[in-house]
Structures are given as C-alpha cells and as structure tokens.
Design a protein around this motif. Structure first.
Motif, mmCIF file in Angstrom:
data_model
loop_
_atom_site.group_PDB
_atom_site.id
_atom_site.type_symbol
_atom_site.label_atom_id
_atom_site.label_comp_id
_atom_site.label_asym_id
_atom_site.label_seq_id
_atom_site.Cartn_x
_atom_site.Cartn_y
_atom_site.Cartn_z
ATOM 1 N N LYS A 191 59.459 65.233 39.905
ATOM 2 C CA LYS A 191 58.013 65.034 39.834
ATOM 3 C C LYS A 191 57.590 63.867 40.728
ATOM 4 O O LYS A 191 56.669 63.978 41.549
ATOM 5 C CB LYS A 191 57.627 64.764 38.373
ATOM 6 N N ALA A 192 58.300 62.744 40.598
ATOM 7 C CA ALA A 192 57.933 61.561 41.383
ATOM 8 C C ALA A 192 58.093 61.844 42.868
ATOM 9 O O ALA A 192 57.243 61.461 43.686
ATOM 10 C CB ALA A 192 58.797 60.380 40.970
ATOM 11 N N ALA A 193 59.171 62.558 43.212
ATOM 12 C CA ALA A 193 59.406 62.842 44.625
ATOM 13 C C ALA A 193 58.303 63.727 45.180
ATOM 14 O O ALA A 193 57.891 63.580 46.328
ATOM 15 C CB ALA A 193 60.766 63.505 44.795
ATOM 16 N N ARG A 194 57.820 64.637 44.337
ATOM 17 C CA ARG A 194 56.760 65.521 44.815
ATOM 18 C C ARG A 194 55.475 64.723 45.034
ATOM 19 O O ARG A 194 54.834 64.814 46.071
ATOM 20 C CB ARG A 194 56.548 66.648 43.797
ATOM 21 N N ILE A 195 55.133 63.895 44.062
ATOM 22 C CA ILE A 195 53.902 63.109 44.185
ATOM 23 C C ILE A 195 53.943 62.244 45.438
ATOM 24 O O ILE A 195 52.964 62.124 46.163
ATOM 25 C CB ILE A 195 53.721 62.224 42.930
ATOM 26 N N LEU A 196 55.091 61.655 45.690
ATOM 27 C CA LEU A 196 55.180 60.676 46.781
ATOM 28 C C LEU A 196 55.742 61.282 48.067
ATOM 29 O O LEU A 196 56.006 60.568 49.017
ATOM 30 C CB LEU A 196 56.046 59.499 46.341
ATOM 31 N N GLN A 197 55.928 62.582 48.089
ATOM 32 C CA GLN A 197 56.466 63.280 49.268
ATOM 33 C C GLN A 197 57.786 62.668 49.720
ATOM 34 O O GLN A 197 58.000 62.384 50.886
ATOM 35 C CB GLN A 197 55.455 63.236 50.413
ATOM 36 N N ALA A 245 67.451 53.244 36.257
ATOM 37 C CA ALA A 245 66.920 52.799 34.963
ATOM 38 C C ALA A 245 67.090 53.892 33.900
ATOM 39 O O ALA A 245 67.432 53.611 32.752
ATOM 40 C CB ALA A 245 65.451 52.440 35.096
ATOM 41 N N LEU A 246 66.875 55.151 34.308
ATOM 42 C CA LEU A 246 66.977 56.239 33.329
ATOM 43 C C LEU A 246 68.408 56.405 32.836
ATOM 44 O O LEU A 246 68.655 56.667 31.662
ATOM 45 C CB LEU A 246 66.485 57.549 33.948
ATOM 46 N N SER A 290 68.803 62.158 29.151
ATOM 47 C CA SER A 290 69.588 63.354 29.463
ATOM 48 C C SER A 290 69.414 63.726 30.927
ATOM 49 O O SER A 290 68.435 63.357 31.569
ATOM 50 C CB SER A 290 69.116 64.519 28.597
ATOM 51 N N LYS A 291 70.374 64.489 31.413
ATOM 52 C CA LYS A 291 70.368 64.827 32.836
ATOM 53 C C LYS A 291 69.122 65.634 33.188
ATOM 54 O O LYS A 291 68.495 65.400 34.233
ATOM 55 C CB LYS A 291 71.637 65.628 33.152
ATOM 56 N N ALA A 292 68.762 66.560 32.326
ATOM 57 C CA ALA A 292 67.594 67.394 32.595
ATOM 58 C C ALA A 292 66.345 66.534 32.706
ATOM 59 O O ALA A 292 65.519 66.691 33.612
ATOM 60 C CB ALA A 292 67.439 68.431 31.481
ATOM 61 N N ALA A 317 64.043 66.120 36.085
ATOM 62 C CA ALA A 317 62.626 66.483 36.061
ATOM 63 C C ALA A 317 61.774 65.310 36.525
ATOM 64 O O ALA A 317 60.857 65.470 37.339
ATOM 65 C CB ALA A 317 62.226 66.911 34.647
ATOM 66 N N ALA A 318 62.095 64.119 36.012
ATOM 67 C CA ALA A 318 61.303 62.947 36.368
ATOM 68 C C ALA A 318 61.388 62.664 37.865
ATOM 69 O O ALA A 318 60.377 62.381 38.519
ATOM 70 C CB ALA A 318 61.782 61.725 35.575
#
Lengths: 411, 392, 364
Positions: C117-123, C100-101, C107-109, C113-114
């Motif tokens: 962050k999501a991967a960290r929250i959801l392990q 979707a992004l 932008s790639k950055a 980042a998104a």
C-alpha cells in the motif's frame, strides 16, 4: 587436546559465551528485573535504561581492569618489595640498586637517543614521502611499498636487517649490502663527497632547522607583552627549546666529526658491534617500519588541507617551499604531534628488535630489554618492576596529554 | 596535482619522480634481499650478494671429473682417455644440453685457479693431460689407466640466475627438521585467531555503550580507555603471569589468548567508539522509534554499519598477535618448547644458525608472508583504521 | 485518529538551563500542525519530546488521553521522518519499511499488505529491492515517509523533512506531502520547519515558537493578518513587517497614530479612550504600502536609498525614518527611478497593526 581444536573450541565458547551473556542479560533485565509492562512500566523502563550500559560494559571493564589497570598498581608494589626476602617491603631499595647499575644508565641513555631520533626521522621521512607521493601518478603504489614494513614483525625486520648488516671476512664477497657498498669507498673524491661533505650538509641543514625551531618555541615566551602564554605552556615551550638546542649542538658536533674522523676504508665492518653507531643501526630498523605509518597519517592530513588555502597562497605569490612551511605545516601541526607521540610510545616499548639483533650487547641496551633481562633472566622482579615503572613514568606525560585532549574533544 | 596549473615546471616532476623511486628502492631493498635469498642455495648465498643473483654471475667452483672406472675409460691410440662434462659429472646439469654455465678460466691447483683459458690443455704431470672447454666438456688423457677419484678442476664460470624451492621444502615440509617452521606456524595460527576474534566482540558492545548510551561516568570511562591505550604492556608481565599461575592457567594458549584480549581491548574500544560515534544519530533514533531495543539496535544496525571499523581492528589485532614475541615468550612458551611460535623460533635460529642464511631467510619469510598477504589484500581497511585511531 | 495534549510541558538541561517552558497545546485529530521559529528556539526539541527521544522535564504529554511521558518511543504510536531521512544504509527499501513491523512481530501477510500500500501511494514499487544509496534524494525522502506510513501511526512527526532537497524538488515534495495529507484526512501530523512557505502552505495551524515558549498559535492567515505580537509580525512574511514608533492620538473603532517621523497612520483596530497618548509601534507590511500624491495623508515620508528590482515587484529601502533605519516598501512593477527620491507612503487601515509593549492591541 590438540591446540588447533582447543583454539576452535575457545572461539566457539568465547564468541558464543559473549553473545549469550549480552543477549540473556538484556532479556533478564527487561523481562524479569524491571519488566516493561504492568503498572510501573514507565518507571521500570527508565530503570532498565540506567542499568543496561553497565551490562554492555561489564566484560570490557573486567578485562581492562584485570589486564591493564591492576598490573600498573601491582607493578608499583612489586617494585617496592623484594622477592628473595619473601616479598618484604623494601622501600626504594630496588630503585637504588637499579641506579647503581651502569647497564640501566646505558639503557636509559640509549632510550633517550631512540626517543629523539626515531620519531623525528620517521616523521620527517613520512612527511617527505607523503608530500612526494601525493604528487605523482604511481603514488599509491609507492605508498604501499613504504607502508609495507608495518606488516612485518620486529623479529622479521631484525632478520632482514641482519642480512643488510652482515659482514664477511676481508677479501671474500660481501653478502650484506651495507658492507658491499662500504667497500666501494676508498678515500678518493667520491668518498669525500659522500662520506664527509654530504653528512656535513645534512647535519648543518638539520641544525639550522632545529635552531629555527628553538626560536619558534622560545619566541612567545620571550615576548614582553601580554600575549605571553600561560605558565604550563611556557614550561613546555622552554623544555622543547632546550631539547632542540641540545640537538643543534649534537648536529654541529656530528658535522665536526664527519669532517675530522678517520674512516677504515676497505675493511668490512661488523656494524652491530661498533658502540654508539650500532644503536643507530638498530634505530634504522624501527624508522624503516614506522615511516609508513607516519606517511599514511600525514598524507591524509595533507590531503585534508582545504585546496583553497593553497591556491590563495599561490595567487599571493608563495613559492612551493613557502607554501609547505607557511601554509601546509601549520595546518597539519596537530597531526604531526599525534604521529610523533604515537611513534614515541612504540619506541618506549621497543623490545623485539634489540632482543633479536644484539640482545643489549655492545652497549645497545634499552629499557624494555633491560627489564626483560632482569625479570626473566636474573629473576629479579624488584629491579625489573622498577625498570617497568621507569617506562611507565616516561609514558605518563603522553598519557596525560592524550586524556586531556580526549576530554577536551568530548566537550 | 600541478598539472592543471599554468606555468608548472616539468623538471620538478622529474625530481619528484626520481626521489620517490629512490625512497621506494630504499624501503624495498631490505625485504627483497631476504626474499631473494630464501630462494638461493647456501653456496650461492655465501659466495655472492643477493643483488648479484638476478644477473649471470661469475662463480668460482671446485668441480671433479667423473670417477675413473671400467665403463668410462677408453683406450685411444695407446692413450687412456676419459671424456665428459664437468657440470654433468657434478650433477649440476642433467645432460650436456642443459649446461648453462660458461667457463671463462680454469686451473688445476687451488693457488692458481685461472691459469688456463677454455680450450687450453693443462699438464698434470706423469704425462697426464686435461683439456677443458668453455661449456665444461673435458678430455682427460693419461698413459696409464686412471684410478682413484676424479680429477679436480677449479673453474671460474658465468652461471645464469638460478633459484630453488629447496629451502622452503626443508623448512616447511621436512618432518625430520626439528628446526622447521611447520609446527610453529600452526602454533602462531592457534594463538592468533581466537586472540583476534574475542576482543572484537567484547569491545564492540563496550564501544556501543560508550558511543550511544547515556550514563553517569561515561566521559570518565572514555578517558580511562584513552589512558590505557598507552600503558606499556611490559608492566603487566609479572603481575599477570603470577595471576595466571595462581588461578591455574599457567603458561599456555588460554593465558596468551586472555592476555592478547586484555592488551588489545583499549585500541579496539577506542577505534570502534570513534567510528560508531560518527554514525548518524538519526538512524539510531529512528530505530528506537521503530521499536528496536538496544540489543537489537546494536546487532541489526550498529554492527553491520561498523563493518569497516571492525575489519580495521581485526587486521591490527591480527598483525599484532601474529608478529608478537614478548607476550608469547611470557605467557605461552614453556620449557618444553612445544608451543613455540614463529617469532620465537626465528630468534632461536638467529642464535644457533646465525650464518645459515638460507634457513634464516626462509624461516623469516614464512612468518612474514601471511602478514604481507593480509596487508596487501586489506590495505584499505588498515589505512582507514589508522586514520580513525590517530587523526582527530 | 489521535489527539495530542501538551500541558505545561518544559525542557531543562542539567536542571538549570531552560530550553522550553509552559508549552500548552491542544492538537485535534486530522490536523497538520507546523512548528516554526528561529533556529535554537526549541522546535526540534519539542518534536523530539513528543517522539520520546528527549525526556520531558516537566508537565504532561497526552496522546489520545493517555499520559506518555515515560513511555518509550516505539509504544507511543508515533512515526517520525528525519531531516536526514535516517534510512538504514545496509537495508533495501523494503527492509527499511518492514523493520519496525518485524520488530513488532506482525504477520507476514500484514507486513506485505502494508508495504504494498505504501509503495503504491508513494510510487516506490520499482525501487523496493534497492539500497538507499542507489536512490535519488527525492526517492529517499519518499522511502522515509513510506517507512512511517507502513506503521499506520496515530501521529506523524516530520523534522524538517525537505531541508536536504534542492529548491525544485522541495516544491514538488511539498506538494506531495500536502496531497498525502489530503488522502489521509484522519491522520494527525506535526511538522517542524524553518521555511515559512512550507509552514504557510501545509499547516492547518502554525505554532510559532520563540523565547522558550509559544509566541502564537493560529491558522496561517491569522498569523499573517493578525499577528499577536511583534515577534510573530516580523517572523512571518518577507521582507519583515515595518515597525514605526508613534503615539495614539485618536481612539474608537479606528485608531489614529501620530508617528515620530511626522506621518499619521490609521488602523482598523478598536481602542479605548484611555489609550490616548499610549506609546505604540505601528506595523505595516512592505507589500501593503503604496505611494501617495502630495497633499494626501501618509504614514511616512522617506528618501529611497536603494532599490531592488525583482521583476514583478520592486523593493524600496528607505533612509532612517524616525528611529527605524530598516523600513522597506514593496511596490508592484519596476520603479528603479525612485532611487534618491523622497516619497510618501500609506496603507489601508485594515492592513495596519498596532503594538504596545510588543503585544498587538487587536488581541486585548
């Protein structure tokens, strides 16, 4: 230009053109005609959504219309005109002329024979092969082999079977396997068993099966109570019963023939020149090709039957034959119909085999080859188109049935 | 299947196995015959059935001794003698060690070809004698120096199986062979590839619209495609040929490509739509929520996921166009014959070379080989496509 | 960070078949709203209308004050988690999350980042380069959620996200979603389920849908303790609330109902004098019933037909009482000896509901 190069260019132009068309027409729609921004964004997006399907469909509709739909009507028109009279409208004159041509009736009669024998035999062999190969460990290999002729062209198959049917003069070594086998028969006990008793048994078995089918088809119609099927269904059932009844008769006659006929033992036969029989030898080629198709489809259908229903039948004490006819067959009956109709269509269009093997000589003419003869050898477009219309007419019931089913399914 | 059940009969398994062996043999034999024949010489084909070629076979041959000359006549005890080997003399073996045939009987007259056993000596009249051994060694003696051609010997010999690639060399690579298949092979290829690729693309877009877009008349269009699926292409021949002539395409590759595209479309649309409609609705809606346009959904989601169906149809269309005769006859092959395809070439050969099985078999097998290759390597997709097209 | 306002929203098919009508709902920022209802009540349809996957046939939908009826899904600022997860099977986890992004030309950055962050929250960090088919059911579920997180939407939509998981995983994931919600207090979420436990544990407010409309909107405990109508009363709670027919005999701050089966029920529901003689249904939850000694007042007397001992409780199925043949009691402990016995049951007055014409008298 070199054809290979031309082909390459065509691929690039064709594929690139198609992609470019789809891409740019979508862009045009979204950015220019109905831009999805500004005050009317919502309404414009809805409008664009209404147009877009037609962008996706346009090339296909164009091609289908031009290459399949238009020719149907053009052929109807051609069959009503005479090319030699400057394409003048001549009504049904072409059909009348065709009706007076004994070759046409020969082709029609042969086509009917093909229509009965090839789908029936292919489906039966396919069912047998599916049922047997599903039970053994090397079944998938066996399936591959039986399925393989699907990849072979009708022309290739014609060559293959010409070799099978080849005949050399009496006294020399036969190189066609059929004649080589034939020369093994000499009228002694094994000949009687294989050439008389075996065919009689097979034909009587088929006759019994057909008689059973007559009963299956006719029974609901003859039932006196309210559960009688509707009018159309009744008509279909009655005609099916009549056709199978004719088959019963044909099988019985065949059996009688097998008992009383005289065989030219020891003489190599030109199989493709013996009228009536030669049609069957041509049909064998198509049966050989189509059995694999029937087998693959029916095998999938058989495997799709819930195992529990079979296990329940085993626990209920059904024997393998009862399981096959009472449990499996009813559950795959719709698939059998699909296979049957698909092969029927192939049969109606069959051209290459006859063209390559006998070209309609020795009374093996079929409609498609008759039509080709008229169109491109006799240059008689009127009668040729009339013959094409006869093929179309024969296909129409299947066409209607398919469309009816497709619509039912989509609801 | 029955293995797991109590009371299963093993005799039944045997019956099933034997029946399948018979079926497979019945289905394999015709093709095998052609295949094996394509590796035999014309002599071999016409003297025995292909099934005999796998085993050492009894073959009747007419052989000649070496031609008498200064170099091979030896005078021994006042008798002129030529010795050598029949098979070497005929060029069937390079030297005496390479002889594989075993003569079981021989003769010197065509009416009595098995008069003598190996090792016997035949009287040729005028004092001439010849002795032939089982391996083809002969000694030909005469009171006068021999002259003229070599002595004829009729042999009945067991020869081991022997196969040759000469037929293929002749049919494919002999530039002087006007009936060769090389040109037709490339013509067929030229017909097939564009005629396979272009309909896929057109059909895929249409199938997507019919499967996943909502518009009035969709049901009607699908019904029309199902209907056109069975329209015999015979109907299209004359009207389209006339059309092609009128718009200037005439007979040629362009015409045959267009025709194959048109004729292949109904099946393509039908197969692909059936497949696409089975893709999960959620995925497509999710893409829509993610902001993809229809074009993006099609290219990035539908096409990659429809790969098996695309492959199935590609195989169908490939086999169909490769094996086609009628469409090529009508739309492609003109009187010059430069654009002939393999099927047409074979039909021609059937007419002109009906008895020359080494040529026929090889030519036919050249045209069958590619589809068979495709068939055996991609059978999985073919089966899947068949099922998608037929089972509802 | 977003509010939703539904005004008279309706859905009809083919112009004639009503699926939903008169839906009015205000959703505040940070709420987790759960739609529940029997199957076919239109709860998924309503969610899909909010998403923009179904056209809105009537009324108005506002997100953050902007009417979005005609706005395509991607521009509504929503993200949706589907029942089947709807992962793109041919894309890796990372590609699934960034699809979707990339379409939005971020932008790639920003994208990286998104995703991080999501991967960290959801392990999900170890799985980013795997295809969905290499993941377990729970992991796929987390990817589906992660895919919505990366988009940082105004509104999260969940369509029965746990129904494809097995029982144990369902509990674990439910708790994860609750924690996720806590970690994002400003995000607005709408969650469709048919599972009461999910609704009760997750929701800030529950919307019960029935009969093409909203039956009640309220916090989970409101719905349990003070159902607005017989439908909600029987829909929430298991086994369902018992309904016994009777007639109001005493009114006031408390109401006394004389029941058809012979008992008397006292409810802490205020009534007016004019209500005397009103034909009503008394509602009592099975778990609120208790046995009483002879002589004490009782709501009903019944013969226990069948008992089901579940361990911590025993369910008592009574023979027909009045015109109700499905009265159920739930007693703590094991009471299999009660089978075949006639027992008298009662309940505290604040646990007793009174319905007239299907509507609770409490809400008049």
């Amino acid at each position: 230009m070199n054809p290979a190069l031309l082909g390459l260019v065509t691929i690039v132009i064709g594929v690139g053109g198609c992609l470019a068309y789809f891409y740019f027409s979508n862009i045009l729609l979204d950015k220019v005609i109905f831009p999805g921004t500004g005050p009317n964004a919502g309404r414009n997006i809805n409008r664009a959504e209404k147009v877009r399907p037609w962008l996706f469909l346009a090339p296909a509709i164009l091609a289908l219309g031009l290459y399949l739909a238009y020719p149907v009507f053009a052929t109807i028109w051609l069959s009503l005109t005479d090319r030699s009279q400057g394409n003048a409208f001549v009504g049904l004159a072409n059909y009348r002329q065709m009706g007076l041509d004994p070759k046409f009736w020969e082709a029609l009669r042969n086509n009917m024979l093909w229509l009965i024998v090839v789908p029936a035999a292919s489906t039966a062999f396919g069912l047998l092969a599916a049922q047997l190969t599903d039970r053994i460990r090397w079944g998938s290999f066996a399936k591959s082999i039986i399925f393989m002729p699907m990849a072979i062209s009708f022309v290739g198959a014609a060559v293959i079977f010409k070799l099978v049917y080849d005949a050399r003069p009496e006294g020399t070594n036969q190189i066609g396997i059929l004649n080589a086998i034939w020369l093994q028969f000499d009228g002694a006990i094994w000949s009687v068993v294989i050439l008389r008793i075996l065919p009689v048994v097979i034909l009587l078995a088929i006759a019994t099966l057909c008689a059973f089918l007559v009963w299956v088809f006719a029974r609901p119609v003859l039932r006196p109570d309210q559960s009688r099927p509707g009018l159309i269904n009744s008509i279909v059932r009655i005609s099916a019963a009549v056709v199978t009844a004719v088959l019963v008769l044909a099988c019985l006659l065949g059996a009688l023939n097998a008992v009383t006929g005289t065989y030219p033992y020891g003489v190599p036969q030109q199989w493709l020149t013996i009228p009536v029989w030669n049609s069957f030898f041509l049909m064998i080629v198509l049966i050989w090709i189509q059995t694999g198709f029937a087998m693959v489809i029916l095998s999938a259908a058989l495997r799709g039957i819930p195992e529990e229903t079979i296990e329940a039948a085993i626990i209920d004490g059904a024997n393998p034959l009862q399981i096959f006819f009472s449990i499996k067959m009813p559950q795959i009956s719709s698939t059998i119909v699909v296979v049957w109709t698909t092969i029927t269509i192939v049969v109606l269009k069959v051209f290459d085999i006859v063209y390559a093997m006998t070209n309609g000589q020795w009374q093996t003419q079929v409609l498609a080859n008759y039509m080709y003869d008229k169109l491109f050898r006799a240059n008689d477009w009127g009668v040729g188109s009339a013959a094409a219309m006869v093929i179309m007419l024969l296909v129409t019931p299947i066409l209607v049935w398919n469309v009816y089913n497709a619509r039912k399914e989509m609801r | 299947m029955d293995d797991g059940m109590a009371g299963g009969k093993s005799s039944l398994t045997w019956v099933v196995n034997i029946s399948v062996v018979l079926l497979v043999a019945l289905w394999l034999f015709p093709t095998a015959g052609l295949f094996i024949s394509s590796f035999r010489t014309a002599d071999q084909i016409s003297s025995s059935g292909w099934w005999a070629s796998m085993f050492p076979q009894e073959q009747n041959q007419t052989l000649r001794t070496a031609r008498p000359g200064e170099d091979n006549i030896a005078e021994v005890n006042g008798v002129y003698q030529i010795d050598g080997n029949l098979f070497v003399a005929e060029g069937q073996a390079a030297d005496i060690d390479a002889v594989q045939a075993t003569i079981s009987a021989w003769g010197t007259g065509s009416l009595n070809i098995d008069e003598y056993a190996p090792g016997d000596t035949a009287d040729l009249g005028d004092g001439e004698q010849i002795t032939v051994q089982a391996n083809g060694d002969y000694v030909w003696t005469s009171p006068e120096p021999q002259s003229g051609r070599g002595q004829r010997v009729f042999t009945t010999a067991k020869t081991p199986p022997e196969f040759t690639l000469d037929n293929y060399r002749n049919v494919l690579f002999n530039p002087n062979n006007r009936e060769g298949m090389a040109k037709a092979f490339f013509n067929t290829l030229t017909v097939t590839i564009p005629a396979t690729i272009i309909p896929i693309l057109i059909a895929a877009f249409a199938a997507y619209a019919l499967a996943w877009m909502d518009f009035p008349g969709r049901a009607l269009l699908i019904a029309a495609v199902v209907g056109l699926l069975v329209v015999p292409l015979q109907l299209a021949l004359i009207p389209l040929l006339r059309l092609h002539n009128e718009i200037g395409i005439g007979k040629g590759y362009l015409g045959v490509w267009l025709a194959h595209t048109g004729f292949g479309l109904p099946l393509a649309i039908y197969l692909l739509r059936n497949y696409m409609v089975g893709l999960p609705r959620d995925i497509i809606e999710n893409a829509r929520v993610d902001g993809a346009t229809d074009f993006q959904i099609f290219v990035k989601i539908i096409l990659p996921l429809s790969y098996p169906a695309l492959a199935s149809f590609a195989i169908f269309q490939f086999l169909w166009t490769w094996n086609d005769l009628l469409v090529a006859l009508v739309f492609l092959i003109d009187s010059s014959g430069d654009t002939t395809v393999m099927t047409k070439q074979i039909v021609e050969l059937l007419g002109t070379r009906g008895g020359n099985w080494e040529i026929l078999a090889t030519s036919a097998f050249v045209s069958i080989a590619v589809p068979l290759l495709v068939f055996f390597s991609l059978q999985r997709f073919l089966v899947r496509g068949l099922l998608a097209g037929s089972v509802k | 960070m977003a509010t939703l306002k539904l005004t008279d929203v309706a859905k009809t098919y083919g112009g004639t078949i009503d699926v939903l009508k008169n839906i009015n709902l205000d959703i505040k920022t940070g709420e987790l709203i759960v739609f529940v209802g029997p199957s076919g009540c239109g709860k998924s349809t309503l969610l899909r209308m909010i998403a923009g996957l179904e056209k809105i046939s009537g009324g108005e939908l506002q997100i953050d004050g902007r009417v979005v009826n005609d706005i395509p899904p991607a521009q509504r600022g929503i993200a949706m988690v589907f029942q089947s997860y709807a992962l793109y099977p041919h894309m890796t986890v990372r590609d699934n999350m960034t699809f979707a992004l990339k379409l939005a030309k971020k932008s790639k950055a920003e994208i990286d980042a998104a995703v991080a962050k999501a991967a960290r929250i959801l392990q999900l960090e170890p799985y980013l380069d795997r295809l969905p088919k290499a993941l377990s059911g729970g992991q796929r579920q987390r990817v589906a959620i992660g895919r919505s997180i990366v988009r940082d939407p105004k509104v999260y939509l969940f369509d029965e996200p746990l129904s494809n998981l097995d029982a144990a995983l369902r509990v674990a994931t439910r708790i994860e979603i609750a924690q996720l919600k806590e970690s994002m207090p400003d995000s607005t979420m709408i969650y469709v389920t048919h599972d009461q436990v999910e609704a009760m544990t997750l929701a800030s407010r529950i919307v019960v849908l029935a009969n093409k409309g909203i039956a009640q909107v309220g916090t989970p405990l409101e719905l349990y303790e003070r159902p607005q109508n017989e439908f909600v009363a029987q829909f929430i709670g298991s086994p369902a609330m018992n309904l016994l027919a009777g007639e109001i005999v005493e009114t006031g701050a408390q109401t006394t109902v004389k029941l058809a089966g012979g008992g008397t029920a006292v409810a802490a529901v205020p009534t007016r004098d004019s209500d005397r003689g009103l034909q009503v249904n008394v509602g009592v939850r099975p778990e609120d019933l208790s046995a009483v000694e002879d002589g004490a007042p009782y709501i009903f007397e019944g013969t226990v037909n069948i008992t089901e001992a579940l361990g911590e409780v025993t369910l008592l199925y009574f023979d027909r009482i009045g015109d109700n043949d499905a009265v159920i009691g739930k007693l703590p402990g094991i009471h299999q000896g009660l089978r075949g016995q006639t027992v008298r049951m009662t309940a505290q007055s604040d646990k007793v509901q009174i319905f007239h014409n299907g509507q609770s008298l409490h809400y008049r």
